[in-house]
Design a protein around this motif. Sequence first.
Motif, PDB file in Angstrom:
ATOM      1  N   LYS A   1       0.882  -1.051   0.048  1.00  0.00           N
ATOM      2  CA  LYS A   1       0.256   0.021   0.059  1.00  0.00           C
ATOM      3  C   LYS A   1       0.968   1.373  -0.058  1.00  0.00           C
ATOM      4  N   ALA A   2       2.180   1.136   0.562  1.00  0.00           N
ATOM      5  CA  ALA A   2       2.908   2.147   0.495  1.00  0.00           C
ATOM      6  C   ALA A   2       3.134   2.877  -0.900  1.00  0.00           C
ATOM      7  N   LEU A   3       3.277   1.918  -1.815  1.00  0.00           N
ATOM      8  CA  LEU A   3       3.543   2.119  -3.186  1.00  0.00           C
ATOM      9  C   LEU A   3       2.382   2.818  -3.794  1.00  0.00           C
ATOM     10  N   TYR A   4       1.333   2.921  -3.156  1.00  0.00           N
ATOM     11  CA  TYR A   4       0.062   3.675  -3.931  1.00  0.00           C
ATOM     12  C   TYR A   4       0.004   5.124  -4.160  1.00  0.00           C
ATOM     13  N   GLY A   5       0.947   5.512  -3.775  1.00  0.00           N
ATOM     14  CA  GLY A   5       1.178   7.024  -3.874  1.00  0.00           C
ATOM     15  C   GLY A   5       1.730   7.360  -5.233  1.00  0.00           C
ATOM     16  N   ASP A   6       2.183   6.361  -6.184  1.00  0.00           N
ATOM     17  CA  ASP A   6       2.699   6.445  -7.243  1.00  0.00           C
ATOM     18  C   ASP A   6       1.608   6.097  -8.294  1.00  0.00           C
ATOM     19  N   LYS A   7       1.030   6.684  -9.103  1.00  0.00           N
ATOM     20  CA  LYS A   7      -0.213   6.187  -9.939  1.00  0.00           C
ATOM     21  C   LYS A   7       0.227   5.266 -11.219  1.00  0.00           C
ATOM     22  N   GLU A   8       1.575   5.469 -11.472  1.00  0.00           N
ATOM     23  CA  GLU A   8       2.067   4.569 -12.472  1.00  0.00           C
ATOM     24  C   GLU A   8       2.309   3.003 -11.870  1.00  0.00           C
ATOM     25  N   LYS A   9       2.614   2.977 -10.591  1.00  0.00           N
ATOM     26  CA  LYS A   9       2.930   1.662 -10.174  1.00  0.00           C
ATOM     27  C   LYS A   9       1.648   1.115  -9.704  1.00  0.00           C
ATOM     28  N   VAL A  10       0.706   1.846  -9.302  1.00  0.00           N
ATOM     29  CA  VAL A  10      -0.481   1.480  -9.045  1.00  0.00           C
ATOM     30  C   VAL A  10      -1.266   0.799 -10.342  1.00  0.00           C
ATOM     31  N   LYS A  11      -1.161   1.371 -11.379  1.00  0.00           N
ATOM     32  CA  LYS A  11      -1.643   0.780 -12.485  1.00  0.00           C
ATOM     33  C   LYS A  11      -0.899  -0.446 -13.191  1.00  0.00           C
ATOM     34  N   ILE A  12       0.345  -0.575 -12.672  1.00  0.00           N
ATOM     35  CA  ILE A  12       1.061  -1.737 -13.179  1.00  0.00           C
ATOM     36  C   ILE A  12       0.631  -2.829 -12.202  1.00  0.00           C
ATOM     37  N   VAL A  13       0.637  -2.768 -10.918  1.00  0.00           N
ATOM     38  CA  VAL A  13       0.190  -3.602 -10.042  1.00  0.00           C
ATOM     39  C   VAL A  13      -1.388  -4.182 -10.385  1.00  0.00           C
ATOM     40  N   GLU A  14      -2.232  -3.035 -10.662  1.00  0.00           N
ATOM     41  CA  GLU A  14      -3.632  -3.567 -10.988  1.00  0.00           C
ATOM     42  C   GLU A  14      -3.573  -4.541 -12.403  1.00  0.00           C
ATOM     43  N   GLU A  15      -2.784  -4.166 -13.365  1.00  0.00           N
ATOM     44  CA  GLU A  15      -2.691  -4.688 -14.540  1.00  0.00           C
ATOM     45  C   GLU A  15      -2.368  -6.249 -14.309  1.00  0.00           C
ATOM     46  N   LEU A  16      -1.238  -6.187 -13.289  1.00  0.00           N
ATOM     47  CA  LEU A  16      -0.740  -7.573 -13.191  1.00  0.00           C
ATOM     48  C   LEU A  16      -1.781  -8.566 -12.561  1.00  0.00           C
ATOM     49  N   VAL A  17      -2.144  -8.076 -11.241  1.00  0.00           N
ATOM     50  CA  VAL A  17      -3.133  -8.865 -10.391  1.00  0.00           C
ATOM     51  C   VAL A  17      -4.571  -9.261 -11.411  1.00  0.00           C
ATOM     52  N   LYS A  18      -4.833  -8.379 -12.176  1.00  0.00           N
ATOM     53  CA  LYS A  18      -5.947  -8.664 -13.195  1.00  0.00           C
ATOM     54  C   LYS A  18      -5.667  -9.769 -13.857  1.00  0.00           C
ATOM     55  N   THR A  19      -4.519  -9.779 -14.512  1.00  0.00           N
ATOM     56  CA  THR A  19      -3.836 -10.785 -15.189  1.00  0.00           C
ATOM     57  C   THR A  19      -3.952 -11.950 -14.568  1.00  0.00           C
ATOM     58  N   TYR A  20      -3.320 -11.979 -13.423  1.00  0.00           N
ATOM     59  CA  TYR A  20      -3.276 -13.252 -12.542  1.00  0.00           C
ATOM     60  C   TYR A  20      -4.966 -13.788 -12.481  1.00  0.00           C
ATOM     61  N   TYR A  21      -5.900 -12.971 -12.108  1.00  0.00           N
ATOM     62  CA  TYR A  21      -6.982 -13.261 -11.834  1.00  0.00           C
ATOM     63  C   TYR A  21      -7.849 -14.022 -12.989  1.00  0.00           C
ATOM     64  N   SER A  22      -7.570 -13.522 -14.060  1.00  0.00           N
ATOM     65  CA  SER A  22      -8.244 -14.006 -15.289  1.00  0.00           C
ATOM     66  C   SER A  22      -7.572 -15.478 -15.685  1.00  0.00           C
ATOM     67  N   ASN A  23      -6.166 -15.385 -15.494  1.00  0.00           N
ATOM     68  CA  ASN A  23      -5.706 -16.519 -16.058  1.00  0.00           C
ATOM     69  C   ASN A  23      -5.878 -17.874 -14.830  1.00  0.00           C
ATOM     70  N   LEU A  24      -5.875 -17.503 -13.626  1.00  0.00           N
ATOM     71  CA  LEU A  24      -5.996 -18.511 -12.714  1.00  0.00           C
ATOM     72  C   LEU A  24      -7.464 -19.079 -12.623  1.00  0.00           C
ATOM     73  N   LYS A  25      -8.194 -18.165 -13.067  1.00  0.00           N
ATOM     74  CA  LYS A  25      -9.842 -18.360 -13.097  1.00  0.00           C
ATOM     75  C   LYS A  25     -10.083 -19.260 -14.276  1.00  0.00           C
ATOM     76  N   GLU A  26      -9.399 -19.099 -15.228  1.00  0.00           N
ATOM     77  CA  GLU A  26      -9.662 -19.948 -16.533  1.00  0.00           C
ATOM     78  C   GLU A  26      -8.720 -21.397 -16.733  1.00  0.00           C
TER      79      GLU A  26
END
Length: 876
Positions: free
Chosen positions: A344-369
């Motif tokens: 959460k300490a990294l969430y002050g950087d919008k670019e890093k938030v976007k990268i983390v979100e993309e990664l976790v969403k990718t994990y979510y879709s791949n793990l689900k399917e």
Amino acid sequence: MATKNAQELPKREQGVFKTVMKCYEQKQYKKGLRAAEQILKRHPNHGETLAMKGLILNCLKKKVEAVAFAKKGLFANLKSHVCWHVYGLIHRSERRYADAIKSYQNALKYDKENQLILNDLSLLQIQMREHNGFQETRRKILLLKSDKRINWIAYAVGNHLLGDYKKCLHILDTFIKTLDNDKVWDYQESEMFLYRNQVIQESGDKKEALKDLEKIEADARDKQYVWYTKSKLQLELGDSKAAEEGFRKLLDVNNEEASFHTGLQQALGLTPTEDAKGNSTYEEKTVKALADLYDGFRKKWKYCSYAKRFPLVFTSGEEFRKRVDEYMRPKFRKGVPSLFRDLKALYGDKEKVKIVEELVKTYYSNLKEHGRFMESDEKDSETPNVFVWVLYYLASHNEHLGNVSRALELLEEGIAHTPTAIDLYVLKARTLKHVRDFQQAYEVLNFARELDLADRYLNTKCVRYALRAGKVEDAQRIVKLFLRETDTLDSLFEMQAMWYELACGLCHFKKKNYAEALTKLLSVGKHFEDIQEDQFDFHTWCLRKTTLRAYVGMLRYQEEICGHKFFTRAAHAVVNVYLTIYDKPSKAQNGDAAGMDGPDDLSKLTAKERRALKKRQKRAAAKAKKREEAEAKRKEEEREAAKAKEGTANATSEAAKANALKESIPDGAKMAADPDPLGAAAKMVKKLQLNSPKDIDTHLAALEVYSRRGRYLLVLQAIKRAIRIAQESGVTMPPAVHFHMVQLARIMRNDIPKGFPQEKVNPIVAKILETETKDVPGFPKASDDLQKYNDSFLNKHGNTISHCLYAARCRMELGAGASASFDAIWAKLGEKASDLEASVKAFEFVKTLNIPDKLETLRAALEKRHPLTPDFKAPK
């Protein structure tokens, strides 16, 4: 008064008196009491015996009789150091330390070299932080007994606390010369030398401190402290190479300690640069050097978490994506619930938030399917549990960003996947709490608790959620599950369970049960008094064992302990309770004095009516006090009769202990019946000003109390302090300060607001206010139209609903009407309503304006913005 001869006992009675003293020292109180009575049969006015009898009775918990005998003995022999000493001991047992110090000082007038009295006096002086008195008393003790180690050390500490470092060092050096230089240091000697080094550091002589550390390094026992302090001093003195070696040595001992890593980075010059706004950035060459450094650490220490986590701070772009991917995957596999809190300490950087979100969403879709993190991974390479923890993180991520509905959808999906995953229920309850759906949050968390009845954490959490939902009986039932069968809820007071008392007090306050609220909230303050009282156990022990660094640290911590969040929250809640009792006396209390007939709003009363109401309340309180005293006397007589009948065994029974515990709990009903609630609130505000002077909420509380009391100079003082703190911390001035500045400006124009004492302002006070307000930033001038001044404030700060709320309150106070007050809140509502707590307060304020159609308009708009919040639901 008895003559001097009457105070001289014959030789036989002198022997008996020595027996009395010996029995007191050996805690044989009943035997000592019989011996004292034997003397008093023949010499009823012997002062020292009367005093000793009082002291023994005090130890037997017979407080009233003890004080009476101590006073009688003192009156019989005012020139006896024993009588004064005993009187001081009784004061000390009742925590009247100032009176005890005076008694000890009087005792020393008649026996200046009594070491026992001097020791007792020094303990009280350090307890009360009378550093000058403590230093002088320890000097006298040292002159009397210079052969004792403790006396040298105590005198040195006294000078240290006064800031006289030179004298402190001279005393320590003089004592050290008496030690055997050839002897191998034990722990006590090691601590003394390390303490001496600490004094040198605090004196500001860093070169001498470093030189001294190098001298004692080989013999000192606390090696890690020596290495760290030495490296830190080398860094401060500019010897970066030596500091680097020291910090690398420390990291070999403990590679997870953040301060060691920070020190090494500073020694290598690999620190971020700050721009004018205080934002930290790393230069490209610094990033490369840090990456090489921590890649080396990862190879060297395979399981070092810091070496994997810290590179996420200074890397960016694709390098950050690669490293955060490597960091998160093992955490998901292990099922680490705290991963989001970690990142959460990294969430002050919008670019890093976007990268983390993309990664976790990718994990979510791949793990689900396909049961894998990435498409490049082997299909079904991950266990089903990994998908649950990815859902957990993604829900936490959405909840943090304000996407509450999406977070709840993900949690429901996770619960459907693994219905026994308790952490999902806990996160769902927390999410519901953040949208103020306290009832449903409690139900969800209680369901989670029932999945694992042996989990104390879940039990504690569930109690807090129950209290937040107003379920006091449920909370009491749940909290009892982890108490012993013989324990009652009063046992939580003995355990100092402040989290429970604070939550319970706030719950009772919300339910308008003010007596119970005060009982719980004042119990928190009582615990802090007990913690400060516990220092007595350490003053002599620490000096004797020479744990001087820890001892000085403890003394300094105790001076700031009432700035702890539990104390400040409880104190603010107590102030709010008393303000409510003052504003609405007929509804505010449960007792007889509480329910004095009178209007709900004191602002509607004239000054004469307020005085009459106050007199009625005082009479009712006096009657209540008289009844309480009679009841207390009756109970005391019953207890004494029971003890006489059942013998001493009953005194130590569980029932007796329970009664003693109940008596030590603050009486909230009595406090709620206080005829001067503003006076009680002012006392609590003074404690906050003493212990939390840098907390802006302290001065906002002072504004509320002192304005109602008509202490306008103190109101101005609180305004100035609040503005100064806001400026120093770089935050916007709280809107409550603007409201009180408008109110004070009206008072200076003899337009006394409702709720304030209606008497005219003293001309001297008015003159001081006129002079001092000229220096207050933003204070309205005498020629300013207050409505226009308030509108200007609204235009300047109209982007937050909190500022709009106070501007609306000002409009109402200045007579602009309900519609104009509503307009201040309604303007640009969509831009401001993201602050849920402020939106609720604004909604509650509009309820008081009595404009139903506009209230419904506001409710519908807020419900659209916060669809999950029950406060804005249409009434059924």
